[in-house]
Design a protein around this motif. Structure first.
Motif, PDB file in Angstrom:
ATOM      1  N   LEU A 127       0.835  -1.201   0.000  1.00 34.33           N
ATOM      2  CA  LEU A 127       0.000   0.000   0.000  1.00 34.33           C
ATOM      3  C   LEU A 127       0.871   1.254   0.000  1.00 34.33           C
ATOM      4  N   SER A 128       1.887   1.292   0.837  1.00 30.29           N
ATOM      5  CA  SER A 128       2.775   2.455   0.893  1.00 30.29           C
ATOM      6  C   SER A 128       3.537   2.634  -0.415  1.00 30.29           C
ATOM      7  N   THR A 131       1.100   4.050  -3.151  1.00 33.30           N
ATOM      8  CA  THR A 131       0.733   5.452  -2.939  1.00 33.30           C
ATOM      9  C   THR A 131       1.927   6.378  -3.210  1.00 33.30           C
ATOM     10  N   GLU A 132       3.154   5.865  -3.018  1.00 37.84           N
ATOM     11  CA  GLU A 132       4.337   6.677  -3.335  1.00 37.84           C
ATOM     12  C   GLU A 132       4.489   6.917  -4.847  1.00 37.84           C
ATOM     13  N   LEU A 133       3.785   6.140  -5.647  1.00 40.10           N
ATOM     14  CA  LEU A 133       3.818   6.315  -7.107  1.00 40.10           C
ATOM     15  C   LEU A 133       2.797   7.346  -7.590  1.00 40.10           C
ATOM     16  N   ILE A 313      -8.317   5.402   3.599  1.00 36.39           N
ATOM     17  CA  ILE A 313      -8.119   6.583   2.752  1.00 36.39           C
ATOM     18  C   ILE A 313      -7.023   6.322   1.737  1.00 36.39           C
ATOM     19  N   ASP A 314      -5.917   5.706   2.198  1.00 38.00           N
ATOM     20  CA  ASP A 314      -4.809   5.402   1.283  1.00 38.00           C
ATOM     21  C   ASP A 314      -5.223   4.401   0.206  1.00 38.00           C
ATOM     22  N   ILE A 315      -6.107   3.472   0.555  1.00 39.12           N
ATOM     23  CA  ILE A 315      -6.576   2.493  -0.433  1.00 39.12           C
ATOM     24  C   ILE A 315      -7.296   3.186  -1.583  1.00 39.12           C
ATOM     25  N   SER A 316      -8.099   4.207  -1.276  1.00 40.08           N
ATOM     26  CA  SER A 316      -8.805   4.926  -2.340  1.00 40.08           C
ATOM     27  C   SER A 316      -7.820   5.614  -3.280  1.00 40.08           C
ATOM     28  N   VAL A 317      -6.745   6.183  -2.738  1.00 40.77           N
ATOM     29  CA  VAL A 317      -5.729   6.830  -3.572  1.00 40.77           C
ATOM     30  C   VAL A 317      -4.953   5.785  -4.373  1.00 40.77           C
ATOM     31  N   ALA A 318      -4.553   4.708  -3.709  1.00 38.17           N
ATOM     32  CA  ALA A 318      -3.796   3.650  -4.389  1.00 38.17           C
ATOM     33  C   ALA A 318      -4.595   3.042  -5.532  1.00 38.17           C
ATOM     34  N   SER A 319      -5.911   2.922  -5.350  1.00 36.27           N
ATOM     35  CA  SER A 319      -6.753   2.378  -6.418  1.00 36.27           C
ATOM     36  C   SER A 319      -6.716   3.274  -7.655  1.00 36.27           C
ATOM     37  N   CYS A 320      -6.689   4.575  -7.457  1.00 42.38           N
ATOM     38  CA  CYS A 320      -6.600   5.507  -8.586  1.00 42.38           C
ATOM     39  C   CYS A 320      -5.241   5.405  -9.278  1.00 42.38           C
TER      40      CYS A 320
END
Length: 515
Positions: A127-128, A131-133, A313-320
């Motif tokens: 996950l981290s 999201t760093e991408l 919250i991070d999952i929603s960003v990572a999904s995008c």
């Protein structure tokens, strides 16, 4: 991935087989291995990646080659590294399987044959890393007009449009004492996420984490306060839940908007507002599609998941981020819309689709609404003028005036001039772009002059080409047939002129935005 890669080493197996039985019965029972299946996580992942192509889509929500490309990307710069017992392929598989099934930690432990601590650890690592991408794969739109904007129905009116914005609610699971701020208007719990996407179905900005009770406009304002920018002279398309400003153009309120509404009406736009809303909806339709694809591809976004609020919250960003990665690798965007979700639909949370109206709650937007309304009116009126001019040139064409006329033709000529006079009168009544009292500057002045010149040409052409018979004429044979045909054609012309050549009566006061 090497199919021989196993979770346990040979020495660990020997310990389980020969050392543990020598311990006391109670000691052995308390330390007895739980995950002893011969189908380890590594072997399961290998079977999926080397099996039928639909298996990878079903379990990991992407094609096999894209899965391998993602693993390679995460391997770069040591974003992820192979663990002693868990390869990068298996780490990514754990994460994607969780997004696909909303799997609990216990379910993931059973499926991949690892301890709960190991599953939780690698889920967080992946996950981290993803999201760093964000800054790599979610980037601002190009300032060059997209090719779709070159289509006649959009050009040149939307050439400065760079993207569309919408708010989407994503389910949240919260402790009881933290729920109220996140309770949306449907009384369910969610976060309100602002997304912007371009015309290639890629996200260009994601602003997540706001409570479900927050308005779409408030989330947008917070995004602007935290780095989201609109390039000078450009604008985004937004829905009715936002204020209409020069940077964020919304549809006309109280006028048919959605494509379904336009289709049910079964009629063409009747005025410039309906035309603008139709074009606006046609351009903005892609953002509703991209949100739908995102939630179908990663069903965890549609249910209350089992993770901490920060991770949700991070999952929603990572999904995008993953959505854009798949898009850039030419992934199939049709199957998520047609596939069956392997989650009990009773778990789906009913969340709002976005705000239906702007609530005047953001002062910074309220100050710009008048300028936004003028900009929208200007674009809408120019689009309507283009249709009117096109329709006049299509329908008001008959015989050239240079024809030599004798006898009956002379009578025809007189009749034609009478008809032309009626048409000219109608045009002079309705073809009014700006009243003469309006102060106009810059491009508007140029447009005004050009429109008046075109109107003059249209009037001249009508006087040259519109040819009929007066009603008092006695006609026989072929002339009678011609007369009937011409009257039918005249009816069409009159109808078309009355449909399309309608702007403002000369008594209307309009405000012009100086550019």
């Amino acid at each position: 991935m090497d199919p021989s890669y196993c979770r346990r080493s040979k020495s660990e197996d020997e310990f389980a087989l020969y050392v543990l039985p020598t311990l006391g019965e109670h000691s052995y029972s308390s330390r007895r291995p739980m995950h002893t299946s011969i189908l380890t996580g590594a072997r399961r992942v290998n079977e999926i990646l080397n099996g039928h192509e639909d298996l990878c889509k079903r379990h990991f929500r992407m094609e096999t080659d894209i899965f391998q490309a993602l693993v390679q990307k995460l391997r770069e710069n040591d974003r992820l590294i192979d663990g002693r017992d868990v390869s990068i392929e298996e780490q990514v598989a754990i994460f994607l399987y969780a997004l696909s099934k909303n799997a609990t930690n216990d379910t993931l432990a059973d499926w991949f044959q690892h301890s709960g601590q190991t599953i939780s650890y690698y889920f967080g690592k992946v996950l981290s890393a993803i999201t760093e991408l964000y800054s790599v794969y979610i980037r601002p739109s190009s300032l060059h007009p997209h090719p779709i904007l070159s289509k006649e129905k959009f050009y040149p009116f939307f050439m400065d449009c760079i993207s569309a914005i919408d708010g989407t609610h994503i389910s949240l699971k919260l402790p009881a004492d933290e729920q109220e701020p996140c309770r949306n208007r449907k009384q369910t719990l969610s976060q309100n996420v602002m997304v912007a996407c371009d015309f290639d179905l890629k996200f260009v900005h994601v602003h997540a984490g706001w409570e479900g009770s927050a308005s779409d406009a408030r989330v947008l304002q917070d995004a602007l306060n935290h780095g989201f920018q609109v390039p000078p002279g450009k604008f985004y398309l937004v829905d009715a839940g936002y204020a209409n400003t020069p940077q964020f153009l919304a549809p006309y309120h109280g006028t048919r908007y959605h494509l379904q509404e336009q289709g049910r009406a079964r009629q063409r736009p009747r005025n410039y507002k309906e035309l603008f809303n139709l074009r606006h909806a046609q351009l903005r339709n892609h953002i509703e599609r991209i949100i739908g694809i995102l939630k179908m591809r990663f069903p965890i976004l549609r249910v209350a998941s089992h993770y901490s609020v920060t991770k949700q919250i991070d999952i929603s960003v990572a999904s995008c981020v993953l959505h854009n990665f798949i898009r850039l690798h030419d992934g199939d965007f049709s199957w998520p819309e047609n596939t069956t979700v392997e989650i009990d639909q009773e778990q789906f949370v009913d969340v709002p689709s976005g705000d239906h109206n702007y609530h005047n709650d953001i002062h910074a937007f309220n100050y710009s609404r008048e300028a936004g309304n003028q900009k929208r009116d200007y674009i809408a009126q120019q689009m309507w003028a283009q249709i009117c001019i096109t329709k006049i040139s299509e329908y008001v064409i008959f015989y050239p005036s240079s024809t030599t006329i004798h006898g009956n033709q002379k009578r025809d000529y007189i009749a034609q001039q009478m008809w032309a006079q009626i048409c000219i009168t109608k045009i002079s009544e309705y073809v009014i772009f700006y009243p003469s009292s309006t102060t106009i500057h810059g491009n508007q002045k140029r447009d005004y002059i050009a429109q008046q010149m075109w109107a003059q040409i249209c009037i001249t052409k009508i006087s040259e080409y519109v040819i009929f018979y007066p009603s008092s004429t006695t006609i026989h044979g072929n002339q009678k047939r011609d007369y009937i045909a011409q009257q039918m054609w005249a009816q069409i012309c009159i109808t078309k002129i009355s449909e399309y050549v309608i702007f403002y009566p000369s008594s209307t006061t309009i405000h012009v935005l100086e550019i």
